[in-house]
Design an enzyme around this catalytic site. Structure first.
Site, short mmCIF file in Angstrom:
data_model
loop_
_atom_site.label_atom_id
_atom_site.label_comp_id
_atom_site.label_asym_id
_atom_site.label_seq_id
_atom_site.Cartn_x
_atom_site.Cartn_y
_atom_site.Cartn_z
CD GLU A 1 -2.68 1.41 2.49
OE1 GLU A 1 -2.48 0.65 3.46
OE2 GLU A 1 -3.55 2.29 2.50
CE LYS B 1 -5.97 -0.05 2.02
NZ LYS B 1 -6.64 -0.61 3.20
P1 13P Z 1 -9.02 4.38 4.73
O1 13P Z 1 -9.96 3.70 3.76
O2 13P Z 1 -9.69 4.95 5.93
O3 13P Z 1 -8.09 5.33 4.03
O4 13P Z 1 -8.11 3.25 5.37
C1 13P Z 1 -7.67 2.20 4.66
C2 13P Z 1 -6.37 1.76 5.17
O5 13P Z 1 -6.19 0.62 5.53
C3 13P Z 1 -5.31 2.75 5.21
O6 13P Z 1 -4.12 2.11 5.48
#
Ligand code: 13P
Length: 334
Positions: free
Chosen positions: A177, A219
């Site tokens: 991510e 992600k």
């Molecule tokens: P949000 O959808 O609140 O941005 O969080 C997702 C997430 O796991 C961020 O690391």
């Protein structure tokens, strides 16, 4: 070496009509969320709230996996069932956040680097024992006057690649991510450029570290206008630029892409995902969700720490899960 079937796990994470519910807020972050509803953050209030999320009846129709936090993966429901068992019994895969947070990057004011590589191999092996099937690591890229620097992007992508390689060694699917934040006053074009640069660097680093793309889930943020930008891009432009950015940078063999919500409203996060799936039906990867706030916020408010509100809060969560499940098919109607 674990016997987890990484291909099967990755495919199931992005199964049609389903996505991921992120409930992996660190102790610091969940305190902020609880502050917003005037609930004290204690081990028990955190446990009770996570139980509500995990045991929402019908959630497994739209949710294939949930990302847990180190404390949460060890907790149990009020009747003594481990959270991991409660999830598996519903056919939902437990995942785990494994980074230890974004810290100031030395020599680079206002920029962060995510830590957590020390001792990670041992921690991953424990999480596999506890039943985790996938693991998440979040890097934060901040847009500002002269940032992000290439140093920040490279340091974060290098760490993501090392974590991903360790995950695959341990038998976990890495959910990598890189989040370009949407808090500044930048245009959507700037977000496009920064996200594109970050993803190019990320896939280069994954390749260099020998990470199997076929066993990795991305992600990422959508390409959006900064929250403080006076001109907010229309949903069509968000969908078009996000898909263009992904096509330019993400290998076709990746099994799936999930979006974070990043501060978008619950409705916008659903609308954008739906539009992408409605307009672009021939992409090499499924586009799904891994939302934290956009799934939880209305439910958190409805709960407000009162056990009498649990059923109503679960109904509200299920509604958002269903809307986003439909959005993965391009079948959501506002
Ligand atoms: P949000 O959808 O609140 O941005 O969080 C997702 C997430 O796991 C961020 O690391």
């Amino acid at each position: 070496m674990s016997t987890n079937d990484l291909t099967g796990i990755a495919q199931k994470m992005v199964e049609k009509g389903k996505g991921i519910l992120a409930i992996d807020e660190s102790t610091g972050t969940i305190k902020k969320r609880f502050d917003s509803i005037n609930v004290e953050s204690t081990e028990e209030t955190r446990r009770a709230y996570r139980e509500l999320l995990i045991t929402t009846p019908g959630g497994n129709d739209y949710v294939s996996g949930m990302i847990l936090y180190d404390e949460t993966i060890r907790q149990k429901t009020a009747d003594g069932t481990p959270f991991t068992k409660a999830l598996v019994d519903q056919g939902i895969m437990p995942g785990i956040k494994v980074d230890t947070g974004a810290k100031d990057l030395a020599g680079h004011p206002d920029e962060k680097v995510t830590e957590g590589l020390d001792g990670l191999r041992e921690r991953l092996n424990e999480y596999v024992e506890l039943g985790a099937k996938f693991a998440k690591w979040r890097a934060v890229i901040t847009i500002g006057d002269h940032i992000p620097s290439q140093a920040c992007i490279e340091a974060n992508c290098h760490a993501l690649a090392r974590y991903a390689a360790l995950c695959q060694e341990a038998g976990l699917v890495p959910m990598v991510e890189p989040e370009t934040l949407m808090d500044a006053d930048n245009t959507i074009e700037r977000c496009f450029n920064v996200t594109e640069r970050t993803l190019h660097t990320l896939f280069d680093q994954l390749y260099r570290q020998g990470v199997s793309i076929e066993h990795t889930i991305l992600k990422v943020n959508m390409v959006v206008s900064g929250k403080q930008c006076p001109t907010q891009a229309e949903p069509d432009q968000v969908a078009d630029l996000t898909v263009k950015c992904l096509k330019n940078t993400v290998p076709a063999s990746l099994p799936g892409i999930v979006f974070l919500s990043g501060g978008q409203s619950a409705a916008k996060a659903t609308e954008h995902l739906n539009l992408m799936n409605r307009k672009y039906t021939d992409l090499p990867w499924p586009l799904s969700f891994s939302y934290g706030r956009a799934l939880q916020e209305p439910c958190l408010k409805a709960w407000s720490g009162n056990p009498d509100n649990v059923q109503e809060a679960q109904k509200i969560l299920l509604h958002r899960e269903k809307c986003n499940g439909l959005a993965t098919l391009g079948k959501y109607d506002a």
